[in-house]
Design an enzyme around this catalytic site. Structure first.
Site, PDB file in Angstrom:
ATOM      1  N   GLU A 181       0.828  -1.223   0.000  1.00 35.31           N
ATOM      2  CA  GLU A 181       0.000   0.000   0.000  1.00 35.31           C
ATOM      3  C   GLU A 181       0.854   1.261   0.000  1.00 35.31           C
ATOM      4  OE1 GLU A 181      -2.821  -0.216   3.246  1.00 35.31           O
ATOM      5  OE2 GLU A 181      -4.188  -1.356   1.991  1.00 35.31           O
ATOM      6  N   GLU A 250      -6.450  -7.895  -0.415  1.00 42.88           N
ATOM      7  CA  GLU A 250      -7.005  -7.872   0.950  1.00 42.88           C
ATOM      8  C   GLU A 250      -8.485  -7.557   0.916  1.00 42.88           C
ATOM      9  OE1 GLU A 250      -4.950  -5.260   3.670  1.00 42.88           O
ATOM     10  OE2 GLU A 250      -3.001  -5.874   2.881  1.00 42.88           O
TER      11      GLU A 250
HETATM   12  C1  GAL Z   1      -4.243  -2.592   5.204  1.00 47.70           C
HETATM   13  C2  GAL Z   1      -2.852  -3.170   5.333  1.00 47.70           C
HETATM   14  C3  GAL Z   1      -2.864  -4.455   6.144  1.00 47.70           C
HETATM   15  C4  GAL Z   1      -3.656  -4.275   7.400  1.00 47.70           C
HETATM   16  C5  GAL Z   1      -5.051  -3.777   7.054  1.00 47.70           C
HETATM   17  C6  GAL Z   1      -5.924  -3.530   8.231  1.00 47.70           C
HETATM   18  O1  GAL Z   1      -4.211  -1.272   4.835  1.00 47.70           O
HETATM   19  O2  GAL Z   1      -2.298  -3.421   4.069  1.00 47.70           O
HETATM   20  O3  GAL Z   1      -1.548  -4.838   6.429  1.00 47.70           O
HETATM   21  O4  GAL Z   1      -2.996  -3.365   8.210  1.00 47.70           O
HETATM   22  O5  GAL Z   1      -4.957  -2.567   6.399  1.00 47.70           O
HETATM   23  O6  GAL Z   1      -6.124  -4.676   8.950  1.00 47.70           O
END
Ligand code: GAL
Length: 857
Positions: A181, A250
């Protein structure tokens, strides 16, 4: 001849690995290609150090059983390189073993090396020594940083290659990730940020790993790296080139938890909707972040102020048990998507059909006429809708997607949950729970086992305790002093109060104030050895009334970290402890600025230094027996021995009688604990899945401590005499600590006769109810069953106007004594208690350990 064959075979095995026939991974605009074939892939996020190696096989198996093709994990730099160039790949950090287990189970692996990972992990995964490298600026075009980053990324790629774990070697790794990110913060670094992206991409690809690399949230990823999406929804996502597939690295199926916060909950109807929409609109790889969240053992949790549990409301809970209906409903969804795969991969793109103002279909057709799959969506948040599609009529609930693998029959709708709900019990004796009522999915049984009747305690000194204390002028940044070897740092100074000051306070009825411009995460303030106040926050101001005596007064500040910052630009500058000035106000001659006074520093706790928690600790001096009438005291060490509960269920300590501190079992640091209570408000009565999700929606646990149960992995326990050591900061009563097990005590399901059958039986077109207890458990009794028009929800079902009187006896016969059972939801089984009415079957069953230990399937 035979020998030559054996040698050749042995060579082939070492060169090619042992999990798959070596295959290449490539991609086009539509999907990843595994061995030249496009695939629709489902991925399950599991972070290996958030579980023990003993838990890994079960977690991987449960992911596979839930329909995952891929396991995804970050690589945790701070765990693998705790000291510069001293690598650790042991225990929970045995990455090679984890990857091999994934391969052995026949799943693929997506390895996100980062090495910045965020992940609610301490310092975002960076080792804290990294900030001490001269001239370093993280995550930008900075030579010292790039050198360290490259060394670590190369190390990981080399280890994976040496172990033959890449796909072309017959291993499970199909994809990697560099950075994480970065696009979100790139703007803070100007041109250097852009250059860094190019460098990172080139460096990664230059390591010759031979599988595709992704960057997530990175719109300027170069053409040879796939830019991927993260979020609650990614169905509108377009990569930065029409040659790249749509990947969702994610999918946040829940959220993380903060001390003193509520518990997040993402309803599975919305999660399934998001996933179905993603594949409907051209997505081809989706990863659940997290499929299993696990536990932040030790001091690994990130900040500001993240709790020890990383349950995440994931389909597999913190302890490795299935969270139902989340896991089961997604399993059905995955099976439905798999049925569509031939059509999905054959089509270059979808045919779009508008069905209504907020209803739409996407149809995927291959060369074969039989390869036709369709997704029908109703994105209306309020109303269901009946639409016409290819000459047939379909009713779509609000905010839902129906999946038609043959463009005709609906096998699954995201809003219709037929899967069972599991109610977990936290108890000492899993067999002894009584029937309980209440809406909680995790019920606490009152009958608890006190962990021990005999405790010892030892007081931690207040202030300086060791020869290594030192004094300097001014306020040092916390991490510069502790190097994050401990949460704790004492700042001690001396203040002179004159007769005139005392007189001045009396005359003017003023109380002097201690003002700290800015602090994080926790500070405890002591004057002359007495605790006078505490504060917590994330760079907040502190104003504290102080009572001072005439003459010299010792001001001692116990500064604490509770997980280092893991997100944001310039992490290396963030630090901990105090910023700005520390002042005493209200003195006769004005404010006393202590910022440049001499301060004495003492790193950590004496008990930490002495390793009081270690099993081989021979420090017997100082410990005294704790009696029930001892007044709870601050800064104390406690220890006891306890026997492990029998059976195989996961074990937790209930720490709700304690304040804040850290706990160790048999020398294993199980994490920080803190009994902070969540706000009273902010939890809705009912959780409506409809409409866009955010982490504030559907929260639970208002007005209760955020976390009271602390996981102790089974493999860290012996049957008898386990050493538990606590460091407690504020007080609390160790006598009330209990050891419990977590198990599924009740399973419920409510299935309508017009629901779709489980996807594996979809051609029979009859609704079926399935019930299952955890392994080793059987359905001991049917507590409620009604075929007709039952109402309510699990543990609060009631019969409606229409009820088949045979319901209970039919269910008992079909299910009791078995680990799992299934029964058709139809008149043919129960008779028809009320013609012309749509009927449903609601059942509540109780699970008990099977006496044989083996359950009948
Ligand atoms: C995203 C990040 C993850 C985790 C998630 C929240 O932005 O890439 O590593 O932190 O948020 O759980």
């Amino acid at each position: 001849m035979q020998n030559r064959i054996v040698v050749w075979l042995a060579m082939a095995l070492t060169v090619t690995g042992e999990y798959f026939k070596p295959f290449n991974v490539s991609y086009d605009h539509r999907a990843l290609q595994i061995d030249g074939q496009r695939r629709m892939l489902i991925s399950a996020g599991i972070h290996y150090p958030r579980a023990t190696p003993q838990m890994w096989p079960d977690l991987i198996a449960k992911s596979k059983d839930g329909g995952a093709d891929v396991i995804q994990t970050y690589v945790f730099w701070s765990g693998h390189e705790p000291l510069r160039q001293q690598y650790n790949f042991e225990g929970r950090y045995d990455l090679v073993k984890f990857v091999k287990l994934v391969g052995a189970s026949g799943l693929y692996l997506h390895l996100r090396i980062g090495p910045y990972v965020c992940a609610e992990w301490n310092f975002g995964g960076f080792p804290v020594w990294l900030r001490d490298i001269p001239g370093i600026v993280f995550r930008t075009d900075n030579e010292p940083f790039k050198e360290e980053m490259k060394r670590f990324v190369k190390k990981i790629v080399d280890v994976m290659r040496e172990e033959s774990l890449f796909s072309w070697q017959g291993g499970p790794i199909i994809m990697l990730q560099i950075e994480n990110e970065y696009g979100n913060i790139e703007g803070s670094y100007g041109q250097k940020g852009k250059d860094y992206v190019k460098w990172a991409a080139k460096m990664a690809v230059g390591l010759g790993a031979g599988v595709p690399w992704v960057m997530c949230q990175q719109t300027d990823a170069p053409e040879y790296i796939i830019d991927a999406c993260n979020g609650y929804y990614c169905d509108g996502f377009k990569p930065n080139s029409n040659k790249k597939p749509v990947l969702w690295t994610e999918n946040w199926d829940g959220w993380y938890t903060t001390w003193g916060g509520r518990l997040p909950h993402r309803p599975v109807e919305d999660l399934a909707f998001a996933v179905a929409r993603f594949y409907q609109r051209g997505g081809s790889f989706q990863n659940y972040y997290m499929f299993f969240g696990g536990t932040n053992f030790g001091r690994t949790s990130g900040g500001p102020n993240y709790v020890t549990s990383y349950d995440y409301d994931a389909p597999i809970d913190e302890y490795g048990l299935l969270s139902q209906p989340k896991w089961g409903h997604l399993k059905e969804l995955h099976a439905a998507i798999k049925l569509c795969e031939p059509g999905l991969v054959a089509a270059e793109s979808a045919q779009y059909i508008k069905l209504g103002s907020m209803q739409e279909a996407h149809v995927y057709r291959g060369g074969n006429t039989s390869d036709c799959s369709a997704f029908l969506a109703n994105i209306d948040e309020h109303k269901s809708s009946t639409v016409q599609f290819l000459g047939q009529s379909y009713t779509l609930p609000p905010w839902s997607v129906s999946i038609l693998p043959d463009c005709k029959n609906t096998v699954f709708n995201t809003a219709k949950v037929g899967t069972q709900t599991s109610i977990k019990v936290v108890d000492f004796e899993p067999t002894s729970f009584a029937k309980n009522s209440g809406p909680y999915h995790l019920m606490i049984q009152k009958k608890a086992s006190l962990i021990s009747e005999s405790w010892m305690s030892l007081k931690e000194p207040i202030g300086v305790w060791g020869d290594d204390n030192f004094t300097v002028q001014g306020i040092l940044e916390h991490l510069n002093v502790t190097k994050d070897q401990t949460d704790y740092l004492w700042y001690i100074t001396r203040v002179y109060v004159s007769d005139e000051d005392i007189a001045h306070w009396k005359e003017n009825t003023v109380t002097p104030l201690l003002k700290i411009d800015s602090m994080r995460d926790v500070v405890r303030i002591f004057i002359n050895g007495q605790l006078i106040g505490s504060a917590r926050g994330d760079w907040v101001e502190v104003v504290q009334k102080v009572q001072l005596k005439q003459g010299y007064n010792d001001l001692m500040l116990l500064s604490q970290t509770v997980g280092l910052q893991n997100y944001g630009a310039f992490l290396e500058k963030d630090g901990a402890g105090f910023k700005g000035n520390i002042t005493l106000t209200g003195f006769k001659n004005g404010d006393v600025d202590l910022t440049y006074s001499p301060w004495t520093y003492q790193v950590g706790l004496k008990g930490e230094f002495q390793k009081l928690y270690a099993t081989d600790n021979d420090e017997s001096s100082g410990w005294t027996n704790l009696t029930h009438d001892t007044v709870p005291s601050i800064l104390s060490w406690y220890k006891t021995y306890f026997d492990s509960p029998g059976g195989k269920d996961p074990v937790v300590l209930d720490m709700s009688s304690m304040g804040k501190g850290e706990a160790w079992v048999n020398g294993h640091h199980i994490g920080r604990y803190w009994t902070l209570v969540a706000p009273e408000d902010g939890c809705q009565e009912t959780c409506d899945y409809r409409g866009s999700y955010n982490s504030d929606k559907c929260q639970t646990n208002c007005g209760k401590p955020t976390q009271i149960w602390y996981h102790v992995p089974r493999s860290w326990l012996h049957p008898l005499d386990n050493l538990l050591v606590l460091f407690e900061e504020t007080g609390g009563n160790p006598f009330e600590i209990t050891v419990k097990t977590v198990s599924v005590g009740t399973v419920c399901a409510h299935v309508s006769e017009d629901y779709y059958p489980p996807v594996k039986m979809w051609s029979q077109m009859k609704a079926v109810m399935e019930l299952q207890c955890e392994d080793g458990y059987i359905i001991a009794s049917i507590e409620f069953a009604s075929y007709g028009t039952p109402q309510g929800s699990c543990q609060a079902f009631s019969t409606g106007n229409c009820h088949a009187p045979t319901s209970s006896s039919i269910l008992s016969k079909a299910c009791e004594g078995k680990n799992r059972c299934e029964i058709q939801v139809s008149n043919s089984v129960f008779g028809d208690p009320c013609p012309w009415t749509v009927k449903s079957l609601a059942v509540e069953a109780r699970c008990e350990p099977s006496s044989s230990g083996l359950s009948e399937i």
